[in-house]
Design a protein around this motif. Structure first.
Motif, PDB file in Angstrom:
ATOM      1  N   TYR A   1       0.919  -1.356  -0.034  1.00 57.95           N
ATOM      2  CA  TYR A   1      -0.089   0.024  -0.055  1.00 57.95           C
ATOM      3  C   TYR A   1       0.697   1.279   0.088  1.00 57.95           C
ATOM      4  CZ  TYR A   1      -4.489   2.170   0.343  1.00 57.95           C
ATOM      5  OH  TYR A   1      -5.781   2.797   0.073  1.00 57.95           O
ATOM      6  N   PHE A   2       0.432   2.019  -0.876  1.00 59.07           N
ATOM      7  CA  PHE A   2       1.468   3.199  -1.204  1.00 59.07           C
ATOM      8  C   PHE A   2       0.737   4.523  -1.062  1.00 59.07           C
ATOM      9  CE2 PHE A   2       3.988   5.517  -4.807  1.00 59.07           C
ATOM     10  CZ  PHE A   2       4.848   6.241  -3.895  1.00 59.07           C
ATOM     11  N   ILE A   3       1.037   5.165  -0.053  1.00 61.97           N
ATOM     12  CA  ILE A   3       0.259   6.621   0.280  1.00 61.97           C
ATOM     13  C   ILE A   3       1.326   7.526  -0.027  1.00 61.97           C
ATOM     14  CG2 ILE A   3      -0.973   7.632   1.954  1.00 61.97           C
ATOM     15  CD1 ILE A   3      -1.117   5.185   3.641  1.00 61.97           C
ATOM     16  N   THR A   4       0.522   8.805  -0.540  1.00 63.34           N
ATOM     17  CA  THR A   4       1.383   9.998  -0.898  1.00 63.34           C
ATOM     18  C   THR A   4       0.616  11.300  -0.275  1.00 63.34           C
ATOM     19  OG1 THR A   4       0.392  10.191  -3.097  1.00 63.34           O
ATOM     20  CG2 THR A   4       2.614   9.309  -3.046  1.00 63.34           C
ATOM     21  N   PHE A   5       1.447  12.070   0.098  1.00 56.26           N
ATOM     22  CA  PHE A   5       0.916  13.527   0.527  1.00 56.26           C
ATOM     23  C   PHE A   5       1.307  14.529  -0.321  1.00 56.26           C
ATOM     24  CE2 PHE A   5      -1.113  13.082   5.003  1.00 56.26           C
ATOM     25  CZ  PHE A   5      -0.831  11.758   5.130  1.00 56.26           C
ATOM     26  N   GLU A   6       0.465  15.370  -0.870  1.00 54.37           N
ATOM     27  CA  GLU A   6       0.594  16.376  -1.755  1.00 54.37           C
ATOM     28  C   GLU A   6      -0.042  17.540  -1.272  1.00 54.37           C
ATOM     29  OE1 GLU A   6       2.635  15.850  -4.494  1.00 54.37           O
ATOM     30  OE2 GLU A   6       2.362  13.776  -5.212  1.00 54.37           O
ATOM     31  N   GLY A   7       0.602  18.906  -2.092  1.00 57.77           N
ATOM     32  CA  GLY A   7       0.083  20.148  -1.798  1.00 57.77           C
ATOM     33  C   GLY A   7       1.038  21.112  -1.585  1.00 57.77           C
ATOM     34  N   ALA A   8       0.394  22.259  -1.373  1.00 59.40           N
ATOM     35  CA  ALA A   8       1.158  23.390  -1.351  1.00 59.40           C
ATOM     36  C   ALA A   8       2.238  23.734  -0.195  1.00 59.40           C
ATOM     37  CB  ALA A   8       0.328  24.835  -0.973  1.00 59.40           C
ATOM     38  N   GLU A   9       3.248  24.532  -0.241  1.00 63.33           N
ATOM     39  CA  GLU A   9       4.333  24.869   0.562  1.00 63.33           C
ATOM     40  C   GLU A   9       3.599  25.282   1.865  1.00 63.33           C
ATOM     41  OE1 GLU A   9       7.452  24.840  -1.054  1.00 63.33           O
ATOM     42  OE2 GLU A   9       6.489  24.976  -2.855  1.00 63.33           O
ATOM     43  N   GLY A  10       4.070  24.731   3.053  1.00 56.61           N
ATOM     44  CA  GLY A  10       3.742  25.221   4.435  1.00 56.61           C
ATOM     45  C   GLY A  10       2.433  24.805   4.689  1.00 56.61           C
ATOM     46  N   ALA A  11       1.862  23.624   4.107  1.00 56.28           N
ATOM     47  CA  ALA A  11       0.411  23.210   4.172  1.00 56.28           C
ATOM     48  C   ALA A  11       0.382  22.260   5.533  1.00 56.28           C
ATOM     49  CB  ALA A  11      -0.133  22.666   3.287  1.00 56.28           C
ATOM     50  N   GLY A  12       1.776  22.011   6.003  1.00 48.45           N
ATOM     51  CA  GLY A  12       1.396  20.854   7.275  1.00 48.45           C
ATOM     52  C   GLY A  12       1.903  19.399   6.824  1.00 48.45           C
ATOM     53  N   LYS A  13       2.338  19.061   5.663  1.00 49.37           N
ATOM     54  CA  LYS A  13       2.488  17.845   5.106  1.00 49.37           C
ATOM     55  C   LYS A  13       3.445  17.051   6.210  1.00 49.37           C
ATOM     56  CE  LYS A  13       4.110  18.773   1.213  1.00 49.37           C
ATOM     57  NZ  LYS A  13       5.301  18.443   1.308  1.00 49.37           N
ATOM     58  N   SER A  14       4.435  17.680   6.627  1.00 54.03           N
ATOM     59  CA  SER A  14       5.532  16.837   7.550  1.00 54.03           C
ATOM     60  C   SER A  14       4.693  16.259   8.689  1.00 54.03           C
ATOM     61  CB  SER A  14       6.594  17.659   7.726  1.00 54.03           C
ATOM     62  OG  SER A  14       7.218  18.318   6.859  1.00 54.03           O
ATOM     63  N   THR A  15       4.134  17.378   9.449  1.00 53.80           N
ATOM     64  CA  THR A  15       3.232  17.046  10.837  1.00 53.80           C
ATOM     65  C   THR A  15       2.208  16.048  10.563  1.00 53.80           C
ATOM     66  OG1 THR A  15       3.483  19.404  11.071  1.00 53.80           O
ATOM     67  CG2 THR A  15       2.055  17.885  12.556  1.00 53.80           C
ATOM     68  N   GLN A  16       1.409  16.070   9.484  1.00 55.15           N
ATOM     69  CA  GLN A  16       0.532  15.104   9.375  1.00 55.15           C
ATOM     70  C   GLN A  16       1.023  13.526   8.777  1.00 55.15           C
ATOM     71  OE1 GLN A  16      -2.664  15.498  10.047  1.00 55.15           O
ATOM     72  NE2 GLN A  16      -2.447  17.538  10.176  1.00 55.15           N
ATOM     73  N   ILE A  17       2.156  13.750   8.136  1.00 56.29           N
ATOM     74  CA  ILE A  17       2.768  12.615   7.662  1.00 56.29           C
ATOM     75  C   ILE A  17       3.200  11.746   8.922  1.00 56.29           C
ATOM     76  CG2 ILE A  17       4.837  11.515   6.539  1.00 56.29           C
ATOM     77  CD1 ILE A  17       4.441  13.316   4.310  1.00 56.29           C
ATOM     78  N   ARG A  18       3.891  12.671  10.042  1.00 58.48           N
ATOM     79  CA  ARG A  18       4.152  11.875  11.259  1.00 58.48           C
ATOM     80  C   ARG A  18       3.223  11.325  11.883  1.00 58.48           C
ATOM     81  NH1 ARG A  18       6.879  16.462  12.878  1.00 58.48           N
ATOM     82  NH2 ARG A  18       5.346  16.735  14.446  1.00 58.48           N
ATOM     83  N   LEU A  19       1.974  12.218  11.968  1.00 64.21           N
ATOM     84  CA  LEU A  19       1.083  11.512  12.899  1.00 64.21           C
ATOM     85  C   LEU A  19       0.207  10.398  12.049  1.00 64.21           C
ATOM     86  CD1 LEU A  19      -0.756  14.970  13.482  1.00 64.21           C
ATOM     87  CD2 LEU A  19       0.402  13.513  15.150  1.00 64.21           C
ATOM     88  N   ALA A  20       0.367  10.630  10.870  1.00 59.76           N
ATOM     89  CA  ALA A  20      -0.473   9.261  10.136  1.00 59.76           C
ATOM     90  C   ALA A  20       0.613   7.869  10.276  1.00 59.76           C
ATOM     91  CB  ALA A  20      -0.432   9.226   8.527  1.00 59.76           C
ATOM     92  N   GLU A  21       1.838   8.273  10.292  1.00 59.94           N
ATOM     93  CA  GLU A  21       3.018   7.131  10.599  1.00 59.94           C
ATOM     94  C   GLU A  21       2.819   6.420  12.041  1.00 59.94           C
ATOM     95  OE1 GLU A  21       6.760   8.500  10.935  1.00 59.94           O
ATOM     96  OE2 GLU A  21       7.995   6.426  10.823  1.00 59.94           O
ATOM     97  N   GLN A  22       2.489   7.487  12.847  1.00 60.98           N
ATOM     98  CA  GLN A  22       2.381   7.086  14.238  1.00 60.98           C
ATOM     99  C   GLN A  22       1.058   6.107  14.340  1.00 60.98           C
ATOM    100  OE1 GLN A  22       2.216  10.376  16.639  1.00 60.98           O
ATOM    101  NE2 GLN A  22       4.129  10.737  16.645  1.00 60.98           N
ATOM    102  N   TYR A  23       0.029   6.553  13.739  1.00 62.08           N
ATOM    103  CA  TYR A  23      -1.119   5.887  13.872  1.00 62.08           C
ATOM    104  C   TYR A  23      -1.168   4.701  13.262  1.00 62.08           C
ATOM    105  CZ  TYR A  23      -6.251   5.357  13.469  1.00 62.08           C
ATOM    106  OH  TYR A  23      -7.707   5.163  13.630  1.00 62.08           O
ATOM    107  N   LEU A  24      -0.608   4.391  12.043  1.00 67.61           N
ATOM    108  CA  LEU A  24      -0.474   3.200  11.490  1.00 67.61           C
ATOM    109  C   LEU A  24       0.390   2.275  12.284  1.00 67.61           C
ATOM    110  CD1 LEU A  24      -0.420   4.120   7.616  1.00 67.61           C
ATOM    111  CD2 LEU A  24      -2.241   3.054   8.755  1.00 67.61           C
TER     112      LEU A  24
END
Ligand code: TMP
Length: 206
Positions: A7-30
């Motif tokens: 399973y391959f998940i990507t996070f995309e979007g604008a600069e400064g949209a908080g991708k890194s934080t959301q990726i960290r939270l998603a990683e912890q959750y999984l």
């Protein structure tokens, strides 16, 4: 460790949209749910990719042509797919990547105005036509907010508001084209509200 099909998940979007934080939270959750997760970033994620990242984002490289930029991003991708993403998926890991092909279409396509069809042709060569994310989160944010939120400024972030606005609209167009894969989330909301939407989408799969 719990098993799941590749399973391959990507996070995309604008600069400064908080991708890194959301990726960290998603990683912890999984991981809490018992899955084995690998987080990567683009451009970068490999020794060669990190070296190319320095060239691409170096703000003194003002002379860089859009085509050069495109090929450098794709060179990073060729390396990360072969070295990291494909082998990890084959081992049954969930791979989360901070940016992937949608960024190339949004930034070099909509932003730099390189025809999307040309990008897609070269992209196919890089990922051998086979690697499409299973799930993509597009964190949508007005560039005026995103660029303010970001810290240090790199070569791409230095681009005009108009460039970043084309990129934002590009992401939204791409997401509309692939509604099943892409989940657009308003990133102007609080971190908790965005994370809740991400979790809900993950719960539907895992
Ligand atoms: P980052 O700020 O998320 O680390 O991404 C680095 C920059 O590279 C960001 O401005 C988006 C840009 N980018 C492209 O222009 N094309 C691409 O294909 C990728 C992966 C990133």
């Amino acid at each position: 460790m719990r098993k799941h099909k590749p399973y391959f998940i990507t996070f995309e979007g604008a600069e400064g949209a908080g991708k890194s934080t959301q990726i960290r939270l998603a990683e912890q959750y999984l991981k809490q749910k018992g899955y084995s997760v690998l987080v990567l970033r683009e451009p970068g994620g490999t020794r060669i990719g990190e070296a190319i990242r320095k060239v691409i984002l170096n703000k003194s490289r003002k002379e860089m042509r859009p085509e050069t930029e495109l090929l450098l991003y794709l060179a990073c991708r060729a390396q990360i797919v072969k070295e990291k993403i494909s082998p990890s998926l084959q081992q049954g890991k969930i791979v989360i990547c901070d940016r992937f092909e949608d960024s190339t279409l949004a930034y070099q396509g909509f932003g730099r105005k390189i025809p999307l069809a040309s990008i897609e042709v070269i992209s196919k060569l890089v990922v051998r036509g086979s690697l499409v994310p299973d799930l993509t989160f597009v964190l949508d944010l007005d560039p005026r907010c995103g660029l303010k939120r970001g810290g240090r400024i790199d070569r791409i972030e230095r681009e005009s508001y108009l460039f970043h606005d084309r990129v934002r609209k590009g992401f939204l167009r791409l997401a509309k084209r692939e509604r099943k894969r892409c989940n657009v989330i308003d990133a102007a909301q609080s971190i908790e509200a965005v994370a809740k939407k991400v979790k809900e989408a993950l719960d539907r799969v895992f």
